[in-house]
Scaffold this motif. Sequence first.
Motif: not given
Length: 201
Positions: A121-128, A178-191
């Motif tokens: 649900l998280l790591y693979e969809p965001l390429g982490m 990888d955490l940058v990709a997750w942070m982008r979701v938190q900031l609304g820059r990615r879903s």
Amino acid sequence: LASLSKPLASTVVAAAVGRGIVQWDDPVAEHDPGFRLKDEWVSRHVTVADLFAHRSGLPDHAGDLLEDLGFGRRYILSHLREEPLTPFRASYAYTNFGFTAAALAVARAAGTTWAELSSDLLYEPLGMRATSSRFTDYEKAADRAVGHQKVNGRWEARQTRDPRAQAPAGGASSTVRDLVAWMRVQLGRRSLGGPRADEAL
């Protein structure tokens, strides 16, 4: 990542809620019938949200000393029922194993493990690709952070903590990229799927 694992776990559960696997207000016992706290009424009514918000009434860091003594996850979670409770939803105390119990109930509702659910649900969809909730993946990484101690004036790599028992609360490993990709979701820059909130308006 220690307790930075918790906001990652919250994102995983939010994704599970978005997919209709669970709801934040689901009682944990609905998905894990063996879950018990000292008070039977609280045991039946405490929700995923309650445990993620540390408002179940469990005492501060309940179960952590058992982990320090080498007891495993199953033993620790089964002994949460021995812990005295403060008023339900009227008190706050930080509890790694209460949080863990809720996360594992969500994984159980999804019919999988916590590590797999997090990946799906998280790591693979965001390429982490360097992120995992498995301690074995951290151990296999060639370049990983290790706890250091000062010995005779020099810093030496001395401590590797095994957080398997409380993986959802403290067992994720990752990289800055990888955490940058997750942070982008938190900031609304990615879903995690579908358009961003501002694109959907």
